[in-house]
Design an enzyme around this catalytic site. Structure first.
Site, PDB file in Angstrom:
ATOM      1  CB  SER A  82      -0.947  -0.055   1.209  1.00 31.32           C
ATOM      2  OG  SER A  82      -1.860   0.999   1.174  1.00 31.32           O
ATOM      3  CG  ASP A 136      -7.570  -2.465  -2.830  1.00 36.55           C
ATOM      4  OD1 ASP A 136      -8.180  -1.497  -2.320  1.00 36.55           O
ATOM      5  OD2 ASP A 136      -6.382  -2.728  -2.592  1.00 36.55           O
ATOM      6  CG  HIS A 179      -5.946  -1.849   0.761  1.00 36.28           C
ATOM      7  ND1 HIS A 179      -5.445  -1.426  -0.455  1.00 36.28           N
ATOM      8  CD2 HIS A 179      -5.136  -1.312   1.700  1.00 36.28           C
ATOM      9  CE1 HIS A 179      -4.393  -0.662  -0.251  1.00 36.28           C
ATOM     10  NE2 HIS A 179      -4.183  -0.580   1.042  1.00 36.28           N
TER      11      HIS A 179
END
Ligand SMILES: *[C@@H]1O[C@H](CO)[C@@H](O)[C@H](O)[C@H]1NC(C)=O
Ligand SMILES: *[C@@H]1O[C@H](CO)[C@@H](O)[C@H](O)[C@H]1NC(C)=O
Length: 368
Positions: A149, A302, A329
């Protein structure tokens, strides 16, 4: 091995977590050009670290810390342990402002100046300082980078502003990669998108939600986990259905770590303008400067990942994509089948590059 968590898991730090899996942690520190003292964790197996072993560096996401990588509910569900078993020298980074990187040469945590940083500073100072330290200590010239991320955003930003850094990254795996997230539609969050500086009126200019760990240790763990589940559902519409309950129990108490309010404002600006840009939109990150080989692993459920836009921004490098059907995610670290869908994909890629475990073991000689 299945992980049995003794006592209150929230109290454990990375040494305890890693120790439960039969590995140890070496703690290193490096100071950035602007005075932040960063902690690096090196994962050490029973045989120690082999000199000459190729290095893998893993960087955590927004408002988490190095523990993120070792929160799997079983040893084989933690990427770093699989990499160490494969013969790699594995390092975990920590952003300024989190639980492990919380000192500065001049400022204290009470000082507003300490918290005056956004993604720009992670990219300009923290990533190059951490990578430089590791390469110097190991004597290697390149390493492989795995970012989750924001951990991937930070390297994209770093590579865009620092061409020389590209030469030090042999391969870049971006898990749940975030360049320009899609707009959030939540009724409380959406207005903040219009004027991200309101976030500072609400939360102040320093750390965001510094009381979370305290609340965490007060609440019964079942209740705390429920609060996290509901928050993720409300804010991001994450259902968490691919993540086993045992995984939430191990992971949730360690998911949160402090960061600056400014870094969150920065994300809101990026989302508002739909542009991967520096703080206050002074300019865009020039992703044409990136020429590292990139592997993007993402879930098609996501909402923070816009894969078309990400690939469009990475025209100047060799990009491979791996799509994980129905993944949200966090699933790229915690889903029930994450080993096959994500971790083994990375290991296979590395076997292509390095020739696998036997080749790695015969190339190094000394144990440190
Ligand atoms: C960013 O913009 C805000 C609001 O316009 C302003 O108050 C602040 O000084 C700016 N910060 C920087 C670092 O440019
Ligand atoms: C972005 O980087 C590319 C490649 O280095 C360069 O040719 C281009 O001029 C840069 N663009 C801007 C706006 O700086």
């Amino acid at each position: 091995m299945s992980l049995y968590v003794r006592g209150r898991p929230v109290d454990a730090d990375i040494d305890a977590i890693v120790g439960q899996h039969g590995f140890a942690v070496e703690t290193h520190t490096t100071t950035t050009e602007d005075g932040h003292i960063l902690t690096l964790h090196r994962i050490v197996g029973v045989n120690g670290v082999r000199a000459g072993a190729p290095v893998v560096y893993c960087h955590h996401g927004l408002m988490t810390n190095s523990e993120l990588w070792v929160l799997g509910d079983a040893t084989e569900r933690c990427l770093p342990f699989k990499l160490v078993a494969e013969g790699y020298d594995v390092w975990l980074g920590n952003n300024r402002g989190n639980k492990y990187s919380n000192t500065h040469a001049r400022w204290d945590l009470e000082d507003k100046e300490y918290w005056d940083f956004s993604i720009d500073e992670f990219a300009r100072y923290d990533i190059p300082a951490s990578i430089g330290y590791i390469l110097q200590l190991t004597g290697e010239t390149v390493l492989k980078y795995v970012g989750f991320s924001q951990g991937s955003s930070q390297l994209f930003a770093s590579l865009a502003m620092n061409r020389e850094l590209n030469g030090k990254i042999q391969h870049f795996t971006a898990i749940s990669p975030v360049l320009v997230p899609q707009r959030l539609t939540h009724p409380v969050v959406a207005p903040l998108m219009l004027n991200p500086h309101y976030i500072e009126y609400i939360f102040g200019p320093k750390a965001l939600l510094p009381f979370v760990p305290t609340v965490n240790s007060w609440l019964p763990s079942g209740l705390f986990n429920k609060v996290i589940d509901v928050s993720l559902q409300v804010l991001f519409q994450w259902n968490g259905i691919n993540i086993p309950q045992s995984q939430k129990q191990v992971g949730y108490p360690h998911l949160y770590s402090t960061s600056s309010v400014k870094s969150v404002i920065h994300w809101f600006q990026i989302i508002r303008d739909q542009q991967f840009q520096l703080f206050n939109n002074t300019q865009s990150y020039n992703t044409s400067n990136i020429d590292t080989e990139v592997l993007l692993i993402y879930g098609d459920a996501d909402c923070l990942v816009n894969i078309e836009k990400t690939c469009e921004s990475l025209q100047s490098c060799k990009v491979e994509t791996v799509r994980c059907p129905s993944y949200e995610h966090m699933d790229t670290l915690w889903a029930k089948d994450v080993e096959n869908r994500v971790f083994n994909v990375i290991l296979d890629k590395y076997r292509d590059i390095d020739g696998g475990r036997e080749a790695i073991k015969s190339s190094g000689s000394l144990f440190l």
